[in-house]
Design a protein around this motif. Structure first.
Motif, PDB file in Angstrom:
ATOM      1  N   THR A  70      -7.100  21.060  33.929  1.00  0.00           N
ATOM      2  CA  THR A  70      -7.940  22.113  33.381  1.00  0.00           C
ATOM      3  C   THR A  70      -7.308  22.634  32.101  1.00  0.00           C
ATOM      4  OG1 THR A  70      -8.637  22.750  35.597  1.00  0.00           O
ATOM      5  CG2 THR A  70      -8.990  24.359  33.843  1.00  0.00           C
ATOM      6  N   PRO A  71      -8.050  22.614  30.995  1.00  0.00           N
ATOM      7  CA  PRO A  71      -7.454  23.090  29.741  1.00  0.00           C
ATOM      8  C   PRO A  71      -7.191  24.591  29.809  1.00  0.00           C
ATOM      9  CG  PRO A  71      -9.782  22.618  29.435  1.00  0.00           C
ATOM     10  CD  PRO A  71      -9.425  22.187  30.815  1.00  0.00           C
ATOM     11  N   ARG A  72      -6.062  24.978  29.256  1.00  0.00           N
ATOM     12  CA  ARG A  72      -5.709  26.399  29.225  1.00  0.00           C
ATOM     13  C   ARG A  72      -6.128  26.965  27.883  1.00  0.00           C
ATOM     14  NH1 ARG A  72      -1.382  27.197  33.333  1.00  0.00           N
ATOM     15  NH2 ARG A  72      -1.147  25.139  34.207  1.00  0.00           N
ATOM     16  N   ILE A  73      -6.864  28.027  27.941  1.00  0.00           N
ATOM     17  CA  ILE A  73      -7.330  28.680  26.722  1.00  0.00           C
ATOM     18  C   ILE A  73      -6.528  29.960  26.572  1.00  0.00           C
ATOM     19  CG2 ILE A  73      -9.289  29.725  25.557  1.00  0.00           C
ATOM     20  CD1 ILE A  73     -11.081  27.864  27.206  1.00  0.00           C
ATOM     21  N   ALA A  74      -5.710  29.974  25.547  1.00  0.00           N
ATOM     22  CA  ALA A  74      -4.883  31.158  25.304  1.00  0.00           C
ATOM     23  C   ALA A  74      -5.716  32.216  24.602  1.00  0.00           C
ATOM     24  CB  ALA A  74      -3.676  30.780  24.452  1.00  0.00           C
ATOM     25  N   ARG A  75      -5.521  33.433  24.990  1.00  0.00           N
ATOM     26  CA  ARG A  75      -6.227  34.535  24.334  1.00  0.00           C
ATOM     27  C   ARG A  75      -5.608  34.766  22.972  1.00  0.00           C
ATOM     28  NH1 ARG A  75      -7.708  39.454  27.935  1.00  0.00           N
ATOM     29  NH2 ARG A  75      -9.610  39.255  26.753  1.00  0.00           N
ATOM     30  N   GLU A  76      -6.436  35.066  22.016  1.00  0.00           N
ATOM     31  CA  GLU A  76      -5.967  35.294  20.658  1.00  0.00           C
ATOM     32  C   GLU A  76      -5.395  36.696  20.536  1.00  0.00           C
ATOM     33  OE1 GLU A  76      -8.268  35.648  16.555  1.00  0.00           O
ATOM     34  OE2 GLU A  76      -8.390  33.647  17.439  1.00  0.00           O
ATOM     35  N   SER A  77      -4.187  36.784  20.005  1.00  0.00           N
ATOM     36  CA  SER A  77      -3.558  38.091  19.836  1.00  0.00           C
ATOM     37  C   SER A  77      -3.941  38.665  18.475  1.00  0.00           C
ATOM     38  CB  SER A  77      -2.039  37.963  19.946  1.00  0.00           C
ATOM     39  OG  SER A  77      -1.534  37.255  18.835  1.00  0.00           O
ATOM     40  N   TRP A  78      -3.569  39.930  18.265  1.00  0.00           N
ATOM     41  CA  TRP A  78      -3.839  40.582  16.985  1.00  0.00           C
ATOM     42  C   TRP A  78      -3.088  39.885  15.865  1.00  0.00           C
ATOM     43  CZ3 TRP A  78      -7.623  43.707  15.886  1.00  0.00           C
ATOM     44  CH2 TRP A  78      -8.228  44.399  16.911  1.00  0.00           C
ATOM     45  N   LEU A  79      -1.896  39.416  16.169  1.00  0.00           N
ATOM     46  CA  LEU A  79      -1.115  38.714  15.147  1.00  0.00           C
ATOM     47  C   LEU A  79      -1.801  37.420  14.725  1.00  0.00           C
ATOM     48  CD1 LEU A  79       2.530  39.269  16.426  1.00  0.00           C
ATOM     49  CD2 LEU A  79       1.391  40.347  14.478  1.00  0.00           C
ATOM     50  N   ASP A  80      -2.400  36.725  15.701  1.00  0.00           N
ATOM     51  CA  ASP A  80      -3.146  35.505  15.358  1.00  0.00           C
ATOM     52  C   ASP A  80      -4.334  35.838  14.468  1.00  0.00           C
ATOM     53  OD1 ASP A  80      -1.409  34.004  16.924  1.00  0.00           O
ATOM     54  OD2 ASP A  80      -2.684  34.168  18.708  1.00  0.00           O
ATOM     55  N   THR A  81      -5.035  36.914  14.786  1.00  0.00           N
ATOM     56  CA  THR A  81      -6.182  37.324  13.973  1.00  0.00           C
ATOM     57  C   THR A  81      -5.751  37.693  12.564  1.00  0.00           C
ATOM     58  OG1 THR A  81      -7.262  38.166  15.959  1.00  0.00           O
ATOM     59  CG2 THR A  81      -8.125  38.919  13.849  1.00  0.00           C
ATOM     60  N   LEU A  82      -4.671  38.470  12.459  1.00  0.00           N
ATOM     61  CA  LEU A  82      -4.174  38.843  11.128  1.00  0.00           C
ATOM     62  C   LEU A  82      -3.697  37.628  10.348  1.00  0.00           C
ATOM     63  CD1 LEU A  82      -2.252  42.130  11.961  1.00  0.00           C
ATOM     64  CD2 LEU A  82      -4.451  41.894  10.781  1.00  0.00           C
ATOM     65  N   ALA A  83      -3.059  36.679  11.032  1.00  0.00           N
ATOM     66  CA  ALA A  83      -2.609  35.454  10.361  1.00  0.00           C
ATOM     67  C   ALA A  83      -3.809  34.661   9.854  1.00  0.00           C
ATOM     68  CB  ALA A  83      -1.770  34.611  11.318  1.00  0.00           C
ATOM     69  N   PHE A  84      -4.881  34.593  10.644  1.00  0.00           N
ATOM     70  CA  PHE A  84      -6.080  33.874  10.214  1.00  0.00           C
ATOM     71  C   PHE A  84      -6.705  34.546   8.997  1.00  0.00           C
ATOM     72  CE2 PHE A  84     -10.701  33.429  10.304  1.00  0.00           C
ATOM     73  CZ  PHE A  84     -10.803  32.054  10.183  1.00  0.00           C
ATOM     74  N   ILE A  85      -6.785  35.879   9.029  1.00  0.00           N
ATOM     75  CA  ILE A  85      -7.372  36.616   7.894  1.00  0.00           C
ATOM     76  C   ILE A  85      -6.518  36.412   6.652  1.00  0.00           C
ATOM     77  CG2 ILE A  85      -7.847  38.935   7.009  1.00  0.00           C
ATOM     78  CD1 ILE A  85      -8.687  39.679   9.894  1.00  0.00           C
ATOM     79  N   TRP A  86      -5.201  36.494   6.795  1.00  0.00           N
ATOM     80  CA  TRP A  86      -4.317  36.297   5.641  1.00  0.00           C
ATOM     81  C   TRP A  86      -4.467  34.883   5.091  1.00  0.00           C
ATOM     82  CZ3 TRP A  86      -2.283  38.589   1.867  1.00  0.00           C
ATOM     83  CH2 TRP A  86      -1.339  37.953   1.084  1.00  0.00           C
ATOM     84  N   LYS A  87      -4.585  33.884   5.983  1.00  0.00           N
ATOM     85  CA  LYS A  87      -4.761  32.502   5.533  1.00  0.00           C
ATOM     86  C   LYS A  87      -6.069  32.361   4.762  1.00  0.00           C
ATOM     87  CE  LYS A  87      -4.801  27.797   7.296  1.00  0.00           C
ATOM     88  NZ  LYS A  87      -4.796  26.959   8.485  1.00  0.00           N
ATOM     89  N   TRP A  88      -7.125  33.027   5.251  1.00  0.00           N
ATOM     90  CA  TRP A  88      -8.421  32.961   4.567  1.00  0.00           C
ATOM     91  C   TRP A  88      -8.335  33.629   3.202  1.00  0.00           C
ATOM     92  CZ3 TRP A  88     -12.013  36.868   3.294  1.00  0.00           C
ATOM     93  CH2 TRP A  88     -13.239  36.392   2.851  1.00  0.00           C
ATOM     94  N   ILE A  89      -7.695  34.789   3.133  1.00  0.00           N
ATOM     95  CA  ILE A  89      -7.592  35.523   1.867  1.00  0.00           C
ATOM     96  C   ILE A  89      -6.733  34.759   0.872  1.00  0.00           C
ATOM     97  CG2 ILE A  89      -6.579  37.599   0.827  1.00  0.00           C
ATOM     98  CD1 ILE A  89      -7.599  39.154   3.232  1.00  0.00           C
ATOM     99  N   SER A  90      -5.679  34.113   1.358  1.00  0.00           N
ATOM    100  CA  SER A  90      -4.766  33.437   0.442  1.00  0.00           C
ATOM    101  C   SER A  90      -5.241  32.045   0.037  1.00  0.00           C
ATOM    102  CB  SER A  90      -3.371  33.355   1.065  1.00  0.00           C
ATOM    103  OG  SER A  90      -3.414  32.551   2.230  1.00  0.00           O
ATOM    104  N   GLU A  91      -6.376  31.588   0.551  1.00  0.00           N
ATOM    105  CA  GLU A  91      -6.933  30.318   0.084  1.00  0.00           C
ATOM    106  C   GLU A  91      -7.258  30.448  -1.397  1.00  0.00           C
ATOM    107  OE1 GLU A  91     -10.375  28.922   2.056  1.00  0.00           O
ATOM    108  OE2 GLU A  91      -9.297  28.326   3.847  1.00  0.00           O
TER     109      GLU A  91
END
Length: 167
Positions: A70-91
């Motif tokens: 059974t695949p384990r789905i990790a919950r996204e933390s606030w740090l993951d969300t902020l990292a994603f936003i920063w990656k999007w902004i820094s593109e």
């Protein structure tokens, strides 16, 4: 009780999961309605067949294997969300878009007479519009002049003139 209500409660009736008042209402309806009486008899027959099916015990390893696959789905933390936003902004595309928007808004603000702290407009809205329109017209004129002065366009014009002289 009507047929629709009786049909929706028939499984609960067979499992004795309804109140005594509902059971009496269903009993009276089933006695008076041939269609519901036939449906109840067929449902009892199916449940009787189901009780005759063999029951197999699952192997001991089955539960472990299911859990392992059974695949384990990790919950996204606030740090993951902020990292994603920063990656999007820094593109590069996003960064250039934000930079360009900042420059254009600052440029239009200076044309319109907006103070550096962006708190007060010195001119009225019509002046902002006409100032921006004049700036755009000047930019367009400069772009056209630059285009016609470009080496490629000059070469094309010279070649056209040579062909006209020949013909």
């Amino acid at each position: 009780m009507n047929c629709e209500q009786c049909e929706s409660r028939m499984s609960d009736y067979l499992e004795s999961a309804i109140t005594a008042a509902d059971r009496e209402g269903m009993d009276s309806h089933v006695r008076s309605c041939a269609a519901c009486n036939e449906l109840l008899a067929e449902m009892r027959e199916v449940l009787g067949w189901a009780k005759t099916f063999p029951v197999f015990e699952p192997p001991a390893w089955l539960a472990t294997r299911i859990l392992a696959n059974t695949p384990r789905i990790a919950r996204e933390s606030w740090l993951d969300t902020l990292a994603f936003i920063w990656k999007w902004i820094s593109e590069p595309r996003t960064a250039i878009a934000v930079f360009t928007a900042t420059l254009v808004l600052g440029w239009l603000g200076s044309l319109a007479g907006i103070s550096p702290d962006w708190t007060a407009v010195v001119r009225d809205p019509a002046a902002i519009y006409y100032g921006a329109q004049g700036a755009m017209n000047r930019a367009y004129d400069e772009a056209i002049r630059t285009y016609y002065r470009s080496p490629l366009v000059t070469q094309i014009q010279n070649r056209i003139e040579q062909l006209r002289e020949i013909s």
